[in-house]
Each structure stands twice: as C-alpha cells, then as structure tokens.
Design an enzyme around this catalytic site. Structure first.
Site, PDB file in Angstrom:
ATOM      1  N   ASP A 108       0.854  -1.184   0.000  1.00 50.82           N
ATOM      2  CA  ASP A 108       0.000   0.000   0.000  1.00 50.82           C
ATOM      3  C   ASP A 108       0.897   1.244   0.000  1.00 50.82           C
ATOM      4  OD1 ASP A 108      -2.988   0.971   0.650  1.00 50.82           O
ATOM      5  OD2 ASP A 108      -1.704   1.965   2.122  1.00 50.82           O
ATOM      6  N   HIS A 290      -7.246  -6.458  -0.798  1.00 53.09           N
ATOM      7  CA  HIS A 290      -6.188  -5.466  -0.614  1.00 53.09           C
ATOM      8  C   HIS A 290      -5.154  -5.862   0.439  1.00 53.09           C
ATOM      9  CE1 HIS A 290      -4.272  -1.577  -0.620  1.00 53.09           C
ATOM     10  NE2 HIS A 290      -4.474  -1.436   0.684  1.00 53.09           N
TER      11      HIS A 290
END
Length: 313
Positions: A108, A290
């Site tokens: 991320d 994610h």
C-alpha cells in the site's frame, strides 16, 4: 534470540531527526537485511506472518513503524511527511544498522515509499518487493488536482487534502469501528454510497464481507491508533502533490530487480505498463483483496521467498 511464535519486541531508534519504533529479528543474520514497510492505516504488526518466515530463511528482518505511526515520532508539520523525509528515514535506518543497501518490501503506501526510495536513493536498494500498489507513472499535472477534476471533492484522496482535520476527527472518534469495517475481504460488489468512503466506513454500523483480522489482531491495531491518532498517516496523503514536484527531475526508471504482488480482488488497479518503468519486474497475482500479506500469508511468503531465492541463484 527472536521467538518466531511472537512478534519481536520494539526498539526506539533515532534516525533523520525522528525516533522510529523498530521491530527486528535475525540480527545474527547480518548482511542479509530485508526492510518491511507498512501502508495506511497499518502498523509494523501487519508483517507478523512474514517476519518468522524471513527469519527462518536467514534474513535480518527490520520492520519500522514509519513516522506518524505507533510509538514512532509524529511531527506536526505536514511537509515533514513528504517522500524526501519518508525515504530519508529508511536510508538513515540502514546507516544505523551499518548496511549499504537492503531489500525493501512495501504494501500500500509502503509500496509507494519503496518505489520512491528506489528512485531517490537507488544505491541503497538492491531489490524491490511491492504489494498492491504498482509503480505509478508521474502524470502531467499534480495528482490531487487531477483526481479532483475527475472524481470530485468526495474522493478520499482529495478530501484528506482539501478538508484537513475533518476525516482525522471522525476516524479518531470511531477508531475501533473504522478499522473493523476497513479490514474486510470477500465483500460483494455494491454501488458506492454518496459522501466520502472512509468517513462512511467509520460511521457504518455493520461491516461488509468477512473479517481479515481476529479480534486479538484487531485489538493491536485499535490500541495503536487510539494512542497515535490518524493525522500522521493522513499527512502522507497530504504530500502527494508535493511529492509530484520533488520527483520532477528524478530518473523515473526503477532499475533494481522487482517483484510485484497483486491481489486479484484488490480495488487498486493493476499496472498496464509496469515494465516500461520497472523493466526487471516479475509479477505474481494472488486470489485475495487489498490486505494481501494478511489475507494470504502462506502464499505471500512463498512468493517472496521463492523470488528471493531465484535472485540469489
């Protein structure tokens, strides 16, 4: 000696004008450093499944809570969170341990920092492994300006910049609920609700999908953010335009060997031209969302260790 059944104990290390809370394992494996860089809103603890695997494979594993997170320093100036400062912290961390270079792993926002590190300090990075966020080509206009024109002011990236302090207060007032609602997997597709997505998550009574974290794991995150607040991490977003300017004259090509790990169900888009900018990139895709290294820890470890072994052979 590090106990692989538990997360390492932290040390506060002074680097680059701040103190970083650093968890490290395998110091006796000196000479084989791997630095794990978390994203938002994460914590060094997000790498808990990778630390013992890398430790067992003979690596010196270094996991900082980056500035703004955990018990690391939280400077008050927004500009203290730009890409120059964030990458400077990592370079200074290498200096602290006496390393010329290291393999850097990012997820991320951590991936964004690692891409920037490979550009700004290429000689300090020997290999790149990034999860979720691919290399982002530098556009012709500052990113927040572009995103606001295309998606409007409610896009969370824009909102964080144009309404500083608003999201911070909502997330801090609803820390447990926000993190519970954010760390989900296997969510059914749905039309986006009006308003700002992160604030909506913080206020939603019922989470969607399945929990990524156990109650005990979630409690670690909740405790950390109840202590630190969210402003430090959100300030990383508030430097997106500044970073665009800082990288204007930097070589955009990442020349190190690189592994890009995607989650097939991640809302972050895959790159269509990754090797144009990262010519030595290999790609692995996993069946997850994610939170890749937490949703698929064994598969993530296998992908990382197999690739590292290939690079060393």
């Amino acid at each position: 000696m590090f106990d692989p059944t538990s997360f390492p104990e932290p040390t506060l290390i002074s680097v680059n004008g701040v103190k970083l809370e650093v968890f490290d394992a395998g110091a006796h494996n000196a000479g084989r450093p791997v630095v794990l860089c978390h994203g938002w809103p994460e914590h060094a603890f997000s790498w808990r499944h990778q630390v013992p695997a890398l430790f067992a494979a003979g690596y010196h594993v270094i996991v900082p809570n980056q500035r703004g997170y955990g018990n690391s320093s939280r400077p008050t100036e927004v500009t203290d969170y730009d890409i120059a400062h964030l990458t400077g912290d990592l370079v200074a961390l290498l200096d602290h341990y006496g390393y010329d270079d290291a393999t850097f792993v990012g997820h991320d926002w951590g991936a964004n920092v690692v891409w920037g590190l490979a550009q700004l300090h290429p000689h300090r990075v020997n290999k790149v492994i990034n999860l979720s966020l691919p290399y982002m080509e530098r556009g012709p206009v500052p990113p927040i300006e572009f995103l606001e024109a295309v998606f409007g002011g409610d896009l969370y990236l824009v909102h964080f910049n144009r309404q500083p302090g608003v999201a911070d207060a909502v997330l801090e007032a609803n820390t447990s609920r926000f993190l519970r609602n954010l760390y989900r997997k296997n969510e059914q597709p749905a039309e986006p609700a009006p308003g700002m997505a992160m604030i909506n998550l913080a206020l939603a009574e019922t989470p969607r999908g399945e929990a990524v974290l156990s109650d005990d794991e979630l409690a670690v995150l909740v405790s950390a953010f109840e202590s630190s607040g969210f402003t430090g991490g959100l300030n990383w977003y508030r430097n997106l335009d500044r970073n665009w300017h800082l990288l204007a004259d930097v070589d955009p090509i990442v020349r190190q060997p690189a592994l890009m790990i995607y989650g097939d169900r991640d809302t972050v888009a895959k790159s269509e031209n990754l090797t144009d900018f990262v010519p030595r990139a290999d790609v692995v895709s996993l069946d997850c969302g994610h939170w890749i290294q937490e949703e698929k820890p064994e598969e993530t470890n296998e992908a990382i260790l197999t690739w590292l072994e290939q690079q060393e052979s």
